[in-house]
Each structure stands twice: as structure tokens, then as C-alpha cells.
Write a protein that holds these residues in place. Structure first.
Motif, PDB file in Angstrom:
ATOM      1  N   GLU A  68       0.830  -1.205   0.000  1.00  0.00           N
ATOM      2  CA  GLU A  68       0.000   0.000   0.000  1.00  0.00           C
ATOM      3  C   GLU A  68       0.867   1.259   0.000  1.00  0.00           C
ATOM      4  O   GLU A  68       0.582   2.246  -0.701  1.00  0.00           O
ATOM      5  N   GLU A  69       1.980   1.240   0.765  1.00  0.00           N
ATOM      6  CA  GLU A  69       2.884   2.392   0.798  1.00  0.00           C
ATOM      7  C   GLU A  69       3.528   2.629  -0.575  1.00  0.00           C
ATOM      8  O   GLU A  69       3.666   3.756  -1.033  1.00  0.00           O
TER       9      GLU A  69
ATOM     10  N   ARG B  56       0.980   4.136  -2.886  1.00  0.00           N
ATOM     11  CA  ARG B  56       0.777   5.546  -2.545  1.00  0.00           C
ATOM     12  C   ARG B  56       1.939   6.398  -3.051  1.00  0.00           C
ATOM     13  O   ARG B  56       1.749   7.479  -3.615  1.00  0.00           O
TER      14      ARG B  56
ATOM     15  N   ASN C 102      -6.409   9.435  -2.884  1.00  0.00           N
ATOM     16  CA  ASN C 102      -5.579   9.585  -1.690  1.00  0.00           C
ATOM     17  C   ASN C 102      -6.405   9.354  -0.415  1.00  0.00           C
ATOM     18  O   ASN C 102      -5.968   8.698   0.532  1.00  0.00           O
ATOM     19  N   GLU C 103      -7.652   9.900  -0.430  1.00  0.00           N
ATOM     20  CA  GLU C 103      -8.532   9.685   0.721  1.00  0.00           C
ATOM     21  C   GLU C 103      -8.869   8.205   0.885  1.00  0.00           C
ATOM     22  O   GLU C 103      -8.884   7.669   1.998  1.00  0.00           O
TER      23      GLU C 103
ATOM     24  N   ASN D  78      -5.872   6.530   2.238  1.00  0.00           N
ATOM     25  CA  ASN D  78      -5.733   6.802   3.675  1.00  0.00           C
ATOM     26  C   ASN D  78      -6.715   5.973   4.488  1.00  0.00           C
ATOM     27  O   ASN D  78      -6.385   5.412   5.532  1.00  0.00           O
ATOM     28  N   GLN D  79      -7.960   5.918   3.967  1.00  0.00           N
ATOM     29  CA  GLN D  79      -8.984   5.131   4.673  1.00  0.00           C
ATOM     30  C   GLN D  79      -8.618   3.648   4.672  1.00  0.00           C
ATOM     31  O   GLN D  79      -8.723   2.970   5.684  1.00  0.00           O
TER      32      GLN D  79
ATOM     33  N   ARG E 292      -5.649   2.483   4.320  1.00  0.00           N
ATOM     34  CA  ARG E 292      -4.472   2.267   5.168  1.00  0.00           C
ATOM     35  C   ARG E 292      -4.854   2.214   6.647  1.00  0.00           C
ATOM     36  O   ARG E 292      -4.381   1.350   7.390  1.00  0.00           O
ATOM     37  N   SER E 293      -5.749   3.149   7.054  1.00  0.00           N
ATOM     38  CA  SER E 293      -6.182   3.128   8.458  1.00  0.00           C
ATOM     39  C   SER E 293      -6.918   1.829   8.773  1.00  0.00           C
ATOM     40  O   SER E 293      -6.738   1.231   9.834  1.00  0.00           O
TER      41      SER E 293
ATOM     42  N   GLU F 173      -4.315  -0.801   8.926  1.00  0.00           N
ATOM     43  CA  GLU F 173      -3.573  -0.705  10.182  1.00  0.00           C
ATOM     44  C   GLU F 173      -4.393  -1.247  11.345  1.00  0.00           C
ATOM     45  O   GLU F 173      -3.876  -1.940  12.232  1.00  0.00           O
TER      46      GLU F 173
END
Length: 782
Positions: free
Chosen positions: A175-176, A179, A293-294, A297-298, A300-301, A304
Motif C-alpha cells: 500500500e505504501e 501511494r 488519496n482519501e 488513507n482510509q 491504510r487506516s 492498520e
């Protein structure tokens, strides 16, 4: 390629003509033929049907395909027998074709015997397996090996958990990288945008320079015109030819400059259009990039969070594995101690046996000595006899030694008595010691047996405990799998949530769309442009068992409508159904339908709305059809439950009665549909987006209280909203509710937790309009 097969009945009363069956080569023949014959032959048990292929001389089995039953493609006849007729023919010895009957009957009975033989064989195998299991349970070494294998499985489980952790880390890394790649693309796009801006600035500078040149040419042109006028005044005749040529040349230059200016203007206009289009593309890409990007981020969160959950589960699993290892180590230690005690008892028993053997050797030795002494006494008796019998040479000696002899005899007799007494005492002592040793041996044997029983019992308990631990471990694994599956399904449902799909949080139902778009849906057949189809449908009324439904909805973890649905057949309908979509809702669509004829004329001429899910026009199972009616059934049960409680608890008379429509299940041409009857009257929406403005505030407050009641009555599991419907003069007949859950698990219209929280916030801001007095009478506080 299709094949027409003739099924020829043999000795079937009332059926002489063949039955035609259309099929293809790859189809399974038995089930299709059985259904076709059952439709043609009424009153016969389907288990009586036996199909026989003459070309292959075999009885048709359930798994035989059409291609197996014929020698070639030209053959198309299968014979049909009844089992009772076959058995009758065989018993009677058969007439014409008796051998054929006998062969078919033998094959039919052979199948049954093979099944019975297989069952008996399986029972014997099961019996042998049970005996083998009983023998295996008595082997301690195999149990120890099995224990080692279980420990190895725990190690493998730990390795598997480490692999899961590694997979999660790789997923985050991926994922990184994605991104970073998107950020790099964005940077490249911004660089390209800057280059294009520079090019546009250069074009603007060129245009300004061209403007300056055009102005200079215009100034020169004006000067030449004035010069021309002056020279014309001084000498028209002299300078006519020269001036004309100069004017023509200036005109040509001017035309060229004008043409160049127009071209530059056109180019500049095109550049501006391209710049505007590029800016729009850049803005669109920037919006998409921001949205992506959102989402990243979602995601990724979420990833995580999932990683944290997996780490926590991994830690708990490691703790459980450590506990299991400690328990197993303790059990191994106990087993080792029991084994040591067993070996110690065996050693002591060996020592006792060695000592007993030594005592027996001593007794035997004493017996040998006593025997030797007895022989010595006998020898001396012979010597005495010889001395007494001696008459010549020994007479004097005998006289002289008579007293000595008597003394020696007395002494020897005393010694023999002493030795016999000592021997008797030794024998008695040895017998006592033997009895004591025997008692000790019996006691040791009992202790050994007790230790063996204790050891076997401990081993059995240890094995049971180990098996219990591994069963518990398997259950934990299964729970992890179920939780992972639920998590995946939950993520999918949240992703497919209607609120996300719609975007503005507004749900339009098919019934609402019908009343919005049509002035009089009850006379839709009078519309000249309407297109309809005629159908014959088998109809069932879907009811609910109220007690089971309330039990399921208010106490279960997940609602299951199959527990309380009751289907009541009501007959056959002749219907006309619209081909066009009359109610185009957000997630569902509706088609108007009029009943032309019904059993008993109870529903004749009534207008219904047939509802379908978007993307699922064909529903071939009852379960999937009931999913369409799920929200209405749940809302119907909870509406009755709410009004019953209000009637018992509140002293204030409710402002209205309300109920939800009963759905009908239609089956036609192999498909299932859900239909609801349209009710005349003004369509009103009491809560949700797009509310009507002319509604009664008391009724609105009452129905808002119902929505909040459903959330609390179902243990904060479900909330019914989107309250809407028609007033028929006595009560409000409601339709198309939205049933939401905090996790978004109730399907395509579930608005999930944000909708529920917003509804509660609205209550806190304006409790009067959200039924505080009604909820208070029920003892509910929010």
C-alpha cells in the motif's frame, strides 16, 4: 444438439402412446424423464418408474447421461416399466419378453442388493475400525508419539501466525509503494502542467510582439497614405504610376499582415482552448487523485486497524500456545514421574526375588548337610555292628572300649537330636520368612497393579486433556476463520452500502417513485403508450408468526426471517404486467400489475406493484425472493409490537393506527417476484430525505418514536426508518421501509451507523417532534 426421445410405456395401464422428451446429449436422462412421465401419468408413484435402454441392455441410473443410453444417434427409444409389473412378470416366469423383464428386474434388485452389501461392508469396516481404535488407545508409546505430533502442530500453527504477520506487513508495504507511485505520478503531472504554462506564456509574448508589429505597420500605412495625398496634390500626373504601385504593394503587405494576425488570433484561441481543457483535465485528475488519496488513507487506516487486530489475536494465540505448552510439559513431567516410580518398584521387586532365591538356596544347602549327617550316622551304625560281630581279634578291645562306645553313641545321639532340632527350627524360620516374603511380594504386586492402573488412568486423563486442548485449539482456529469471514463480509457490505452508492444519503423507494411520476397509477392500463405482458402466476401470501418473530428480533444476535415466515397459498392469478419501469427507485425498481382474474375474485381488478432488485431481474429461489420482502416483514412485526406496548403503557391515545403491507409471493415461468397492493390516498413520507410538508406533527412525532423504539427493542441491532405510505381513511398503510444496522449488514438499503447516530442527534435537538412522551411512557430514555 437436441434429441427427441420416445419413452414407450410397457404394460402401463391407460398409456399406450409414447411420451416425447426433448433433451441434449449431455443431459442427465433419469430425473428429466421421471418428471416428464409423472406429469403425463397421474396417480402413479414416481419410485415405480424403471427406464430400460434396449440398445445398451441396461437399466437407466440417476447419473447416466443421454449419450450413454444409445449405440448411435439414430436410436431414440427408451422403454418404461413399472417395478410392480417387472416383479410380477419374473414371479410368473414371464411370457413373451420374459427374459427382458427378468434382466431389468435383476438389475433393479441388484442395485438394491449392492446398496445393502455396501451398507453391510461399511458396518463391518466400522466395527473393525472401532476394534482398532480400542487397541490403539491401550498403547502408551503411540500416545507419547501423538503428543509429540500435537506439539509439532502447535509449532506449525505458530509459524502460520508468523506467516500471517509477514503477509500483513507485506500488504502495508505494498500500500505504501502504491501511494508513493501515485504521489510520483501527481508530481510528474504538476511538472507537465508547469511546462504547458510556460509554453502558454511564450505564446502570449509572441502574440504581444505580433500586436506591436501590426501597430507599427498601421502607423507606417497611415504615414504612406498621408504622403500619398501630399504627392498627389503636388503632381498627380507625375507620380500616378509610382504611387499606384506603392499603394498596391502596401495593400499586399497589409493583407499579408492581416492574414498573419488572423492566423495568430486563431492559434491563440486554440491555445487558450487547449489550456482551458488541460486545466479542466488537471483539475479532474487532481480531484481523482485527492479521492484516491482519501481512499488510500482510509484503506491504510483500515489495514492498520486490521493489522493491530491480527497482532492482538496473534499475541493471544501465542499466550494460549504457551499455556498449552506449559500444560503439556507438566503432563509430560507427571508421566515421567509415574514411569520412574514404576521402574523403582520393578527394581525393588527384582531385589526381593533375588533375596528369596538366595534363601531357597540356603534351605537346599541345609537339607544337603542334614542328608550327609544322616548318611554318616548310618555308616557309624554299620561300624558298630561290625565291631559287635567281631568275635576274635576285637573282643578285648570291645570290652575295653564298651563304655567309650556307649559314651560316643550317647554323644552322637545327642548331636543328632540337636542337629534335627536346629534343622526343624531353621525350617520353621525359613517357612516364616517365605510366608513373610510372599506377603511382601503380594503387597508389591498389588502396589504394582495399582500403580499400573494409576499410570493408565493418568495417561488416559492426560490424553483426554490433550485432546480437549487440541479440540479447543481447533475451535479457536474455527472462530478465527468465522471472524475473518465476518470481517470480510462486513467490509464488503459497508463498501456496498446504499448511502455510499447514492452519495447524497437519499433513498427513493419504488412506491414513492410511482406516486411522484404518475398522476393516476390505478388506471395505468388506460395509457395508450403502456406495453404489458400477460402472465399466469401461482400466488402465496407471506405472513409472519408474531411470537417467533419478536423472539428472533429482540433477542437474537442476527435476525433470521426464515424462522418466522409463514407462506399461505391463495391460488392462481391471471395478470397484466407493465414492461416499462414505473417506479425507478434508488436501489430497487417497480412494475405496475393488475389482476385480471383470481380464484374467488377476491383480488380481481386490484393494482399491485411488483418489486425487483437492480441487477437481479431473475430470481429463481424463494430465499432470494424473500430477501426483497425482508425489510417489510421486519417492520411489520415491530410495528405491531410497538403499538401493543403503547396501548398497554400510555394513558394518552395514539394519534393514529399504522401497519405495513402484506407482501405476496408470485411464481411464474420459473421466476419468483414480490408484489404489494397499491393503496389509494395521498402519499406521505414522515421521516427520511424528501419528507412531505403537509403532514400532521403529532403523527410524525408518533412514527419517529416508533423508529427509535425499533433500535432499542432490538438490542441496538436494527432501526426502521424511511416511514412512508398512504392513509386509507382508517389507518396509515406503510410501505418500503429502510432497516439499518450499525454494521451495515441488512443489505442494499442499509444506511448503517451514521444514519442511526444522526437520527439520535435529531431527537436530542428536538425531542418533542421525535416522540419523547411516547418513549417516556415505555420507560425509554435516550
Amino acid at each position: 444438439m437436441k434429441r427427441i426421445i420416445k419413452i414407450q410405456p410397457i404394460n402401463v395401464p391407460g398409456q399406450d402412446s409414447p411420451i416425447l422428451l426433448e433433451t441434449v446429449e449431455a443431459d442427465l436422462f433419469y430425473l428429466k424423464a421421471k418428471k416428464k412421465v409423472a406429469d403425463s401419468l397421474k396417480g402413479y408413484n414416481q419410485d415405480e418408474f424403471v427406464f430400460y435402454s434396449k440398445s445398451k441392455n441396461l437399466v437407466v441410473h440417476e447419473d447416466d447421461r443421454v449419450s450413454k443410453l444409445f449405440q448411435n444417434k439414430d436410436q431414440n427409444e427408451i422403454e418404461l416399466y413399472l417395478t410392480s409389473d417387472l416383479i410380477k412378470k419374473v414371479v410368473q416366469g414371464g411370457s413373451a419378453g420374459g427374459a427382458q423383464f427378468y434382466q431389468a428386474a435383476q438389475q433393479v434388485m441388484g442395485q438394491q442388493q449392492n446398496k445393502e452389501g455396501k451398507v453391510e461392508k461399511l458396518e463391518n469396516e466400522i466395527k473393525k475400525l472401532k476394534e482398532e481404535i480400542f487397541r490403539q488407545e491401550n498403547k502408551a508409546k503411540l500416545d507419547q508419539n501423538e503428543l509429540d505430533d500435537k506439539l509439532q502442530e502447535i509449532k506449525e500453527l505458530k509459524n502460520e501466525q508468523l506467516n500471517i504477520k509477514k503477509w500483513c506487513d507485506d500488504k502495508v508495504k505494498q500500500e505504501e509503494e502504491q501511494r508513493a507511485e501515485i504521489i510520483q505520478k501527481y508530481k510528474d503531472m504538476m511538472s507537465t502542467n508547469n511546462n504547458l504554462k510556460n509554453e502558454i506564456l511564450q505564446k502570449d509574448n509572441q502574440i504581444e510582439e505580433l500586436k506591436y508589429q501590426i501597430k507599427a505597420i498601421e502607423v507606417e500605412k497611415n504615414f504612406n497614405e498621408e504622403q500619398f495625398k501630399r504627392e498627389n496634390e503636388m503632381g498627380r500626373q507625375k507620380s500616378t504610376i509610382v504611387n499606384d504601385s506603392q499603394i498596391n504593394e502596401v495593400k499586399r503587405d497589409f493583407e499579408n499582415l492581416k492574414r498573419q494576425y488572423q492566423e495568430e488570433q486563431f492559434e491563440r484561441k486554440k491555445d487558450k482552448e487547449r489550456a482551458v481543457q488541460f486545466q479542466m483535465q488537471c483539475q479532474e485528475f487532481k480531484n481523482k487523485l485527492q479521492q484516491k488519496n482519501e481512499e488510500l488513507n482510509q484503506a491504510r487506516s483500515f489495514a492498520e486497524q486490521e493489522i493491530e487486530n491480527l497482532k492482538e489475536e496473534l499475541r493471544r494465540s501465542e499466550e494460549k500456545c504457551q499455556q498449552y505448552k506449559d500444560i503439556i510439559s507438566q503432563q509430560k513431567k507427571d508421566i515421567s514421574d509415574q514411569t520412574s516410580r514404576y521402574m523403582e518398584i520393578q527394581r525393588k521387586l527384582g531385589e526381593v526375588e533375588a533375596e528369596l532365591s538366595f534363601q531357597l538356596k540356603t534351605v537346599n544347602k541345609l537339607r544337603e548337610e542334614a542328608k550327609d549327617q544322616q548318611q554318616e550316622i548310618e555308616r557309624k551304625d554299620h561300624v558298630i555292628k561290625d565291631i559287635k560281630n567281631s568275635k576274635d581279634a576285637q573282643l578285648n578291645k570291645m570290652n575295653k572300649s564298651e563304655e567309650e562306645k556307649q559314651d560316643k553313641i550317647l554323644q552322637l545321639e545327642g548331636d543328632i537330636k540337636k542337629q534335627r532340632e536346629e534343622l526343624r527350627r531353621t525350617k520353621d524360620q525359613l517357612q516364616d520368612e517365605i510366608q513373610q516374603k510372599g506377603a511382601i511380594i503380594m503387597k508389591l504386586e498389588n502396589q504394582l497393579n495399582n500403580l499400573n492402573e494409576t499410570y493408565n488412568s493418568s495417561m488416559q486423563k492426560a490424553n483426554q486433556e490433550i485432546q480437549k486442548l487440541f479440540n479447543q485449539l481447533d475451535k479457536e482456529k474455527e472462530k478465527l476463520k468465522i471472524e475473518e469471514h465476518k470481517r470480510v463480509q462486513l467490509a464488503k457490505r459497508i463498501k456496498e452500502n446504499a448511502l455510499r452508492k447514492v452519495g447524497d444519503g437519499k433513498i427513493i423507494s419504488p412506491t414513492e417513485a410511482v406516486f411522484r411520476n404518475m398522476s393516476n397509477p390505478f388506471e395505468f392500463l388506460k395509457n395508450e403508450n403502456i406495453m404489458t405482458n400477460d402472465y399466469t402466476a401461482q400466488v402465496e401470501l407471506i405472513r409472519v408468526d408474531t411470537n417467533k418473530a419478536i423472539e428472533s428480533l429482540t433477542k437474537s444476535q442476527e435476525p433470521n426471517i426464515s424462522q418466522f415466515v409463514v407462506r399461505e397459498p391463495i391460488g392462481t392469478w391471471q395478470i397484466k404486467r407493465s414492461l416499462g419501469i414505473n417506479g425507478d427507485g434508488t436501489k430497487r425498481k417497480g412494475f405496475l400489475m393488475q389482476v385480471i382474474n383470481s380464484d374467488g375474485d377476491r383480488y380481481t381488478h386490484q393494482i399491485f406493484l411488483v418489486k425487483e432488485l437492480t441487477g437481479f431481474e431473475r430470481i429463481v429461489t424463494v430465499e432470494k425472493a424473500l430477501y426483497v420482502a425482508q425489510s417489510s416483514l421486519i417492520a411489520r412485526v415491530l410495528a405491531e409490537h410497538f403499538q401493543d406496548k403503547i396501548q398497554k403503557a400510555s394513558s394518552e391515545k395514539p394519534p393514529c393506527k399504522f401497519s405495513y403491507k402484506e407482501p405476496f409471493l408470485l411464481q411464474t415461468e420459473g421466476n419468483y417476484y414480490i408484489a404489494e397492493r397499491l393503496v389509494k390516498g395521498t402519499f406521505i413520507k414522515f421521516n427520511g430525505e424528501g419528507e412531505s410538508m403537509d403532514k400532521d406533527l403529532k403523527v410524525t412525532s408518533y412514527l419517529n418514536a416508533f423508529s427509535l423504539f425499533t433500535y432499542l427493542a432490538t438490542q441496538k441491532m436494527l432501526m426502521v426508518s424511511n416511514i412512508q405510505g398512504n392513509f386509507d381513511g382508517a389507518e396509515f398503510i406503510l410501505c418500503d421501509p429502510v432497516v439499518s444496522s450499525p454494521e451495515g449488514i441488512m443489505g442494499d438499503e442499509d444506511l448503517a451507523e451514521p444514519h442511526i447516530l444522526q437520527f439520535q442527534d435529531n431527537y436530542k435537538e428536538n425531542p418533542k417532534n421525535y416522540g419523547k412522551n411516547y418513549l417516556g411512557s415505555l420507560g425509554i430514555k435516550i
